[in-house]
Every structure is written in structure tokens, then in C-alpha cells.
Design an enzyme around this catalytic site. Structure first.
Site, PDB file in Angstrom:
ATOM      1  N   TYR A 229     -11.994  -1.836  -4.148  1.00 37.13           N
ATOM      2  CA  TYR A 229     -12.631  -2.580  -2.415  1.00 37.13           C
ATOM      3  C   TYR A 229     -14.038  -2.249  -3.217  1.00 37.13           C
ATOM      4  CZ  TYR A 229      -8.123  -2.729  -0.343  1.00 37.13           C
ATOM      5  OH  TYR A 229      -6.661  -2.627  -0.459  1.00 37.13           O
TER       6      TYR A 229
ATOM      7  N   PHE B 293     -15.969   4.293   6.862  1.00 38.55           N
ATOM      8  CA  PHE B 293     -13.999   4.180   6.095  1.00 38.55           C
ATOM      9  C   PHE B 293     -13.685   4.115   4.720  1.00 38.55           C
ATOM     10  CE2 PHE B 293     -14.149  -0.417   7.230  1.00 38.55           C
ATOM     11  CZ  PHE B 293     -13.387  -1.035   5.986  1.00 38.55           C
TER      12      PHE B 293
ATOM     13  N   GLU C  55      -9.523 -10.608  -8.019  1.00 36.33           N
ATOM     14  CA  GLU C  55      -8.590  -9.540  -7.614  1.00 36.33           C
ATOM     15  C   GLU C  55      -6.928  -9.918  -8.955  1.00 36.33           C
ATOM     16  OE1 GLU C  55      -9.972  -8.046  -3.156  1.00 36.33           O
ATOM     17  OE2 GLU C  55      -7.346  -9.640  -3.668  1.00 36.33           O
TER      18      GLU C  55
ATOM     19  N   THR D 130      -5.556  -6.710  10.505  1.00 36.33           N
ATOM     20  CA  THR D 130      -5.784  -5.523  10.157  1.00 36.33           C
ATOM     21  C   THR D 130      -5.475  -5.053  10.953  1.00 36.33           C
ATOM     22  OG1 THR D 130      -7.966  -6.457   8.968  1.00 36.33           O
ATOM     23  CG2 THR D 130      -8.044  -4.513   9.044  1.00 36.33           C
TER      24      THR D 130
ATOM     25  N   LYS E 198       0.903  -1.252   0.020  1.00 39.24           N
ATOM     26  CA  LYS E 198      -0.153   0.334   0.088  1.00 39.24           C
ATOM     27  C   LYS E 198       1.318   1.380   0.850  1.00 39.24           C
ATOM     28  CE  LYS E 198      -4.362  -2.260   1.976  1.00 39.24           C
ATOM     29  NZ  LYS E 198      -5.548  -2.014   3.358  1.00 39.24           N
TER      30      LYS E 198
ATOM     31  N   ARG F 120       2.255  -6.755   9.006  1.00 35.10           N
ATOM     32  CA  ARG F 120       1.422  -5.114   9.636  1.00 35.10           C
ATOM     33  C   ARG F 120       2.099  -5.256  10.472  1.00 35.10           C
ATOM     34  NH1 ARG F 120      -4.240  -7.219   7.522  1.00 35.10           N
ATOM     35  NH2 ARG F 120      -4.740  -5.463   6.019  1.00 35.10           N
TER      36      ARG F 120
ATOM     37  N   HIS G 117      -2.243  -5.157   1.324  1.00 39.17           N
ATOM     38  CA  HIS G 117      -3.442  -6.443   1.033  1.00 39.17           C
ATOM     39  C   HIS G 117      -3.230  -7.567   0.528  1.00 39.17           C
ATOM     40  CE1 HIS G 117      -7.019  -7.315  -0.577  1.00 39.17           C
ATOM     41  NE2 HIS G 117      -7.059  -7.432  -2.206  1.00 39.17           N
TER      42      HIS G 117
ATOM     43  N   ASN H 134      -2.230  -0.082   6.822  1.00 44.05           N
ATOM     44  CA  ASN H 134      -1.314  -1.361   7.269  1.00 44.05           C
ATOM     45  C   ASN H 134      -1.030  -2.199   6.618  1.00 44.05           C
ATOM     46  OD1 ASN H 134      -3.622  -1.910   5.570  1.00 44.05           O
ATOM     47  ND2 ASN H 134      -4.930  -3.688   7.278  1.00 44.05           N
TER      48      ASN H 134
ATOM     49  N   ARG I  38      -2.160 -14.813   4.454  1.00 46.31           N
ATOM     50  CA  ARG I  38      -2.920 -14.117   5.009  1.00 46.31           C
ATOM     51  C   ARG I  38      -2.230 -14.107   7.338  1.00 46.31           C
ATOM     52  NH1 ARG I  38      -7.319 -10.478   4.084  1.00 46.31           N
ATOM     53  NH2 ARG I  38      -7.846 -10.920   5.826  1.00 46.31           N
TER      54      ARG I  38
HETATM   55  P1  GDP Z   1      -8.548  -7.203   4.972  1.00 47.06           P
HETATM   56  O1  GDP Z   1      -8.493  -8.416   4.201  1.00 47.06           O
HETATM   57  O2  GDP Z   1      -7.490  -7.196   6.264  1.00 47.06           O
HETATM   58  O3  GDP Z   1      -7.137  -6.063   4.729  1.00 47.06           O
HETATM   59  O4  GDP Z   1      -9.239  -5.992   5.954  1.00 47.06           O
HETATM   60  P2  GDP Z   1     -10.612  -5.692   4.713  1.00 47.06           P
HETATM   61  O5  GDP Z   1     -11.014  -6.354   3.937  1.00 47.06           O
HETATM   62  O6  GDP Z   1     -11.842  -5.990   6.712  1.00 47.06           O
HETATM   63  O7  GDP Z   1     -10.837  -3.867   5.568  1.00 47.06           O
HETATM   64  C1  GDP Z   1     -10.148  -3.521   3.734  1.00 47.06           C
HETATM   65  C2  GDP Z   1      -8.806  -2.293   3.983  1.00 47.06           C
HETATM   66  O8  GDP Z   1      -9.779  -1.371   4.937  1.00 47.06           O
HETATM   67  C3  GDP Z   1      -7.805  -2.627   5.686  1.00 47.06           C
HETATM   68  O9  GDP Z   1      -6.794  -3.304   4.930  1.00 47.06           O
HETATM   69  C4  GDP Z   1      -7.749  -1.057   5.895  1.00 47.06           C
HETATM   70  O10 GDP Z   1      -6.752  -0.761   5.154  1.00 47.06           O
HETATM   71  C5  GDP Z   1      -9.135  -1.242   5.718  1.00 47.06           C
HETATM   72  N1  GDP Z   1     -10.082  -0.543   7.462  1.00 47.06           N
HETATM   73  C6  GDP Z   1     -10.883  -1.848   7.855  1.00 47.06           C
HETATM   74  N2  GDP Z   1     -10.455  -1.376   8.737  1.00 47.06           N
HETATM   75  C7  GDP Z   1     -10.924  -0.502   8.949  1.00 47.06           C
HETATM   76  C8  GDP Z   1     -11.715   0.856   9.951  1.00 47.06           C
HETATM   77  O11 GDP Z   1     -12.024   0.458  10.982  1.00 47.06           O
HETATM   78  N3  GDP Z   1     -11.445   2.210  10.105  1.00 47.06           N
HETATM   79  C9  GDP Z   1     -10.654   2.349   8.675  1.00 47.06           C
HETATM   80  N4  GDP Z   1     -10.249   3.912   8.761  1.00 47.06           N
HETATM   81  N5  GDP Z   1      -9.850   1.268   7.880  1.00 47.06           N
HETATM   82  C10 GDP Z   1     -10.177  -0.125   8.034  1.00 47.06           C
END
Ligand code: GDP
Length: 137
Positions: free
Chosen positions: A49, A57, A126, A91, A9, A102, A115, A112, A85
Site C-alpha cells: 500500500y 488512514f 501487484e 470502497t 482481506k 462489498r 482488494h 471492506n 472493480r
Molecule cells: P480501493 O481501491 O477501493 O480498495 O480503495 P483505495 O485504494 O482508495 O484504498 C485502499 C484501502 O484503504 C481501502 O480498500 C480501504 O481498506 C482503506 N481505506 C480507503 N479509504 C479509507 C478511509 O477513508 N479510512 C480508512 N480507515 N480506510 C480507508
């Protein structure tokens, strides 16, 4: 062998940690099958996304993902999806295990570092979002 998609990222590229993250990915046994650096447009980030469109968010996430360049890669390994993962960690870096990418490189739940696809079916979608067959070795 299974393939997965990863994105380093904008926070990782901006901090000059792309090499360190790629090293830990390779040390964990992944082979890089395709790689591409690009600066996502807003439309490209929103499309990638789209599943999170309704989340509070979403706007912040799209702004973050378009603030600077990213490096997108196709990785291959046994159980690549779950293996990546695990290597990435939770996350929220505050909840990530020691030694995970992370935990080592992320700033917060949004910024973070990396991805990784969450399932083999998602990985296929993807990978096709960024690469065609000719771009993969
Ligand atoms: P991942 O699969 O671990 O990347 O998590 P998710 O698919 O749930 O979320 C996608 C991305 O959105 C995450 O990697 C973060 O960059 C962002 N994100 C997830 N949860 C939050 C949150 O609660 N707040 C904010 N600001 N960003 C979030």
C-alpha cells in the site's frame, strides 16, 4: 484475456466468508490462475500500500491488513480489472451497489472485504509483488 490481483482481506477470512466471496468471483466468470494464503508482515503490507503512505488512514490500514491471514489470487477474465472493480463495489460499502461483494460482506470503508487492482498496469505490479511465473497456471 486480462489478469488482475485480488486480496480477500483479514475481515473476510476471519468471518469465514472466503468461500462465499470466491464463489461469487467464479460465478461472475473469473478463472483463478494463482492462489496463496499468507499472513502479511507489517513491511509487506506497507510495501503493498506504499501509494497510500501519506494518507491519514495508512497506519490503521496496515494494522488491519496484518491482523490475520489473507488470501491473494490472480484472476483472469475479459476486462478483468474493471470487471472485478464492478463486482467489488465502492470502497465504502455504504455507497456500494446491491449485490456487490462489498455491499454483501464489508463492514465499513476500511474493513471492506476485498482488494482489486485499479488498472492493468497496477495489476502487473501487484501480481509480481506476490507471485512469480512458475506459480501461475
Ligand atoms: P480501493 O481501491 O477501493 O480498495 O480503495 P483505495 O485504494 O482508495 O484504498 C485502499 C484501502 O484503504 C481501502 O480498500 C480501504 O481498506 C482503506 N481505506 C480507503 N479509504 C479509507 C478511509 O477513508 N479510512 C480508512 N480507515 N480506510 C480507508
Amino acid at each position: 484475456m486480462q489478469k488482475t490481483l485480488t486480496i480477500l482481506k483479514p475481515d473476510t477470512i476471519g468471518a469465514g466468508r472466503a468461500g462465499a466471496v470466491i464463489a461469487s468471483i467464479e460465478e461472475a466468470g473469473f478463472r483463478i490462475r494463482a492462489v496463496r494464503m499468507l499472513h502479511l508482515t507489517r513491511g509487506q503490507a506497507e510495501g503493498f500500500y506504499a501509494v497510500h503512505r501519506e494518507r491519514p488512514f495508512f497506519g490503521d490500514l496496515v494494522a488491519f491488513m496484518t491482523e490475520g491471514p489473507v488470501i491473494v489470487m490472480v484472476l483472469e477474465a475479459d476486462d478483468a480489472v474493471s470487471k472485478l472493480r464492478e463486482l467489488m463495489g465502492a470502497t465504502d460499502p455504504a455507497k456500494a451497489e446491491n449485490g456487490t461483494i462489498r455491499k454483501r460482506f464489508a463492514t465499513n470503508i476500511e474493513r471492506n472485504a476485498i482488494h482489486g487492482s485499479d488498472a492493468p498496469e497496477t495489476a502487473a505490479v501487484e501480481i509480481a509483488y506476490f507471485f512469480n511465473r512458475l506459480e501461475m497456471v
